[in-house]
Design an enzyme around this catalytic site. Structure first.
Site, mmCIF file in Angstrom:
data_model
loop_
_atom_site.group_PDB
_atom_site.id
_atom_site.type_symbol
_atom_site.label_atom_id
_atom_site.label_comp_id
_atom_site.label_asym_id
_atom_site.label_seq_id
_atom_site.Cartn_x
_atom_site.Cartn_y
_atom_site.Cartn_z
ATOM 1 N N ALA A 107 0.866 -1.151 0.105
ATOM 2 C CA ALA A 107 0.068 0.064 -0.027
ATOM 3 C C ALA A 107 0.743 1.260 -0.024
ATOM 4 C CB ALA A 107 -0.744 -0.011 1.156
ATOM 5 N N GLU B 162 3.282 -6.091 6.707
ATOM 6 C CA GLU B 162 2.715 -5.102 7.534
ATOM 7 C C GLU B 162 3.039 -5.143 8.975
ATOM 8 O OE1 GLU B 162 1.292 -7.138 5.125
ATOM 9 O OE2 GLU B 162 0.026 -5.995 4.035
ATOM 10 N N GLU C 128 -2.220 -9.317 -1.738
ATOM 11 C CA GLU C 128 -3.697 -9.433 -1.740
ATOM 12 C C GLU C 128 -4.478 -9.524 -2.868
ATOM 13 O OE1 GLU C 128 -3.975 -6.266 1.698
ATOM 14 O OE2 GLU C 128 -5.063 -7.899 2.810
ATOM 15 N N GLY D 193 -0.691 -5.183 0.121
ATOM 16 C CA GLY D 193 -1.932 -5.061 -0.693
ATOM 17 C C GLY D 193 -1.551 -5.783 -2.186
#
Ligand code: NAD
Length: 705
Positions: free
Chosen positions: A96, A165, A145, A142
């Site tokens: 991200a 993260e 993901e 992300g």
């Protein structure tokens, strides 16, 4: 949305071809700010992520909004298959955009934003056409993901897949916790998320995280195979289901918790506990876990720990940012002892050609052996053999010091003795290349004193590494009146190229880190002298969040070195320091130097662990303040005296150079969060109890403004 047709779109990443490849005709191509949407004549569609004005793809709201619209088109088109990949050379998606996490304090608003992200990935996962993600390079956070929301994943060999993260005090927040634990062995999935360690392509294949690994030239064939159903998922498909069952969770959860608690306290770093709780409660129930992930992530992100860790992340970036590339190819290191040997090895590991000189062949041999250990540690994989060989080739033992004439940078790391260092400088200066830089690793000698006698003092800088070099990210780059800005910025660029964090400091006794650490260490020794148990003192600092208590740290650094630094500071500073206990010099005389001799204030086991008595009491807040606040007071003095120019550098330097509790965001951030008035009042109280040395520095007044 711009539209166009033709095949002039870069998709073949590893080569310089700009087409999908021979035989792959693009019938139609459209582009948005972040994506290119290609339709091949044979009915396969591609979504190619290529964020404008960025060298790296990141997950951000606009990119997700555009993806949502593109998926709506794909739903209408119903192609034969959909492929997602990146056009950036460095990878798929690096995670991200962390800038969007800064200063977020409204959990409800954040949950709403995350929910929209979840909806986009759910839409991708629910497409009624086969989907494939092709990943190379970074596929993190992300980005992973996004790949997990596709039905199949193809990796090229350089791919690195992971969820880092946890390092920012978070866990995955776009459905990753549920998708990963459903896809692969959930115990492996939890380890990945709890440690933040990525998997390379081969390990990802073994784990079932990707379905195949192919060289770039075979990607097109692999895509076709995956879309036609010929690429089957890897691994034992029953395994995730079985290992997500409630008895397994009840058994494994507490073990994960015990492991996580060993690494970090849950009250300091709540993310591991939040992640374990998510899985314990919802593992195996996909929708429930995904739903619970949202508020859990939001609560973590708005908390102080994640916000401070995000700040530290940006501090590291800002401190390491340089506007120039280092004009250094060859480094010559003088002194192959504890520091010089490790500095030389690290420089060679980071790609510099290094000659290493020492008058002692034994020291050179020891340094070369340690360098070998470092290289082998970093290049363990058999695929890295060429890199390992190259690192060895770059490091050249040079007992006669012939590297001086060829070096672009000379780093002196001989014992802390002014006359010796001056003698060495006098001998090498006439032999140096005119443009070469000269650096000293001195901890306590004034750079000005080393300038005396140099024909070109402008090119001398302090480059002060911390011990152990390979593990301590900070390097102080020390300026003095005669240093030129160009040479200082060249030194900073060199340090950044070593993947170390340069902190610009002014020549002053102890620079920044030793100057501020010493009051903390000496106060601990004094408390010990007064009868407090070493374990109690260390426990107080560790409970505050320091990685190691001050007594253990003094032993770790070496009591001889502590004594030297304390003496230098006592002679050169006007700060009232705690008195160095007499027994310290006696211990040093007896050779009880700490961990390195097996005995210091603690006794040490063969594995280098201190023998501590168990059963420390909950620490008294006063003891914690007594240790920590003098350190912060000294930071304020350094700011006032201009040893450093900003609070940010103080915080970054103390976190990266002394391990100051990262979740607290650094000493000055801690003071600001606690309240400056409260901190100065506590210092006044300590001054009344223990003496003038605790008096708040006058710099606090300007800080308050
Ligand atoms: P050390 O004693 O381990 O190593 C010094 C090396 O220099 C020895 O191998 C010695 O043989 C060699 N040497 C002596 N005279 C020499 C000469 N004329 N030419 C070439 N080599 C010579 O010392 P160290 O701990 O590595 O410290 C080196 C410097 O780094 C000092 O200035 C020290 O203040 C600084 N420093 C030390 C630490 C630490 O924790 N040890 C941390 C930061 C900075």
């Amino acid at each position: 949305m711009k539209t166009g047709t033709g095949s002039g779109v870069m998709t073949a990443i590893a080569s310089d071809r700009l087409e999908l490849g021979a035989g792959h005709e693009v019938a139609r191509a459209t582009a948005t700010r972040c994506w290119r949407h290609l339709r091949e004549a044979d009915g396969i569609e591609w979504l190619i992520l290529d964020q404008t004005d960025a060298s790296t793809n990141r997950i951000e709201p606009i990119m997700l909004e555009e993806l949502d619209q593109l998926l709506a088109e794909v739903e209408t088109n119903r192609p034969k298959g959909l492929v997602i990949r990146s056009a950036k050379r460095n990878g798929f998606v690096a995670g991200a955009d962390i800038a969007q996490f800064r200063g977020v304090r409204d959990a409800a608003e954040l949950t709403a934003v995350l929910r929209r992200g979840h909806a986009v990935f759910d839409r991708l996962a629910a497409l009624r056409v086969p989907t494939v993600a092709v990943v190379h390079g970074f596929c993190l956070g992300g980005g992973l993901e996004l790949a997990l929301a596709c039905r199949r994943r193809i990796a090229v060999p350089n791919a690195s897949l992971g969820f880092p993260e946890i390092q920012l005090g978070l866990h995955p927040g776009l459905g990753g916790t549920a998708r990963l634990t459903r896809l692969i062995d959930p115990l492996d999935a939890m380890t990945m998320m709890l440690t933040g360690r990525p998997k390379n392509a081969r390990a990802a294949l073994r784990a079932g995280l990707v379905d195949t690994v192919v060289d770039e030239r075979h990607v097109m064939a692999a895509v076709r195979a995956a879309l036609s159903g010929a690429v089957k998922p890897r691994g034992w498909r029953w395994r995730p289901t079985l290992l997500n069952l409630s008895p397994v969770r009840r058994f494994a959860g507490p073990r994960m918790r015990a492991e996580a608690n060993k690494r970090a306290r849950p009250d300091h770093y709540p993310a591991p506990e939040a992640l374990i709780r998510l899985w314990e409660k919802h593992g195996g129930r996909f929708a429930a876990m995904k739903a619970a992930e949202l508020p859990s992530f939001a609560a973590l992100l708005v908390g102080d720990t994640a916000q401070n860790l995000v700040r530290i992340f940006f501090l590291r970036q800002a401190m390491s940012k340089t506007d120039k590339r280092p004009a250094v190819a060859h480094v010559h290191v003088i002194g192959a002892g504890a520091m010089g040997g490790d500095i030389a090895a690290w420089c060679a590991y980071r790609g510099f050609r290094v000659t290493l000189a020492d008058t002692s062949l034994k020291a050179l041999g020891g340094a070369m052996k340690r360098a070998g250990d470092l290289f082998r540690h970093h290049y363990r994989d058999r695929h890295d053999r060429a890199k390992l060989r190259d690192a060895f080739d770059r490091l050249i033992p040079d007992p006669r010091g012939l590297g001086v004439e060829r070096a672009d940078l000379i780093i002196e790391a001989v014992p802390e003795n002014l006359d010796l260092k001056r003698k060495i400088f006098a001998a090498i200066e006439p032999r140096m290349k005119p443009a070469a830089l000269l650096a000293t690793n001195t901890s306590s000698i004034k750079i000005e004193d080393l300038c005396n006698g140099l024909a070109r003092p402008d090119r001398l800088v302090g480059i002060h590494f911390f011990n152990p070099v390979a593990r301590m990210p900070l390097v102080e780059v020390v300026s003095h009146k005669q240093a030129t800005p160009e040479n200082l910025s060249a030194a900073r660029a060199f340090v950044a190229a070593l993947d170390r964090v340069p902190a610009a400091v002014k020549s002053a006794p102890g620079f920044l880190v030793n100057r501020t650490l010493m009051p903390y260490l000496l106060e601990a020794l004094l408390a010990f002298d007064e009868g407090a148990a070493a374990e109690t003192i260390d426990h107080a600092a560790e409970t505050f969040g320091m990685p190691m208590g001050p007594i253990e740290l003094a032993d770790y650094v070496g009591l001889d070195i502590c004594l030297d630094v304390a003496n230098v500071l006592a002679q050169n500073l006007t700060d009232p320091l705690p008195k160095t206990p007499d027994w310290l010099a006696a211990k040093v005389k007896r050779g009880e130097l700490g961990r390195k001799t097996g005995k210091g204030i603690y006794d040490y086991n063969k594995d280098g662990k201190p023998q501590k008595r168990v059963g420390q009491k909950a620490p008294e807040p006063e003891l914690t303040d007594r240790l920590i606040l003098p350190l912060i007071n000294a930071c304020v003095a350094c700011l006032r005296e201009g040893v450093v120019t900003s609070e940010d550098i103080v915080d970054g330097a103390l976190v990266f150079g002394a391990g100051f509790a990262p979740f607290r965001g650094g000493p000055l951030r801690y003071a600001r969060m606690r309240g400056i008035a409260d901190v100065t009042a506590a210092l006044d109280r300590l001054a009344a109890l223990y003496g003038e040395r605790f008096k708040p520095d006058p710099g606090w007044q300007t800080l308050e403004a």
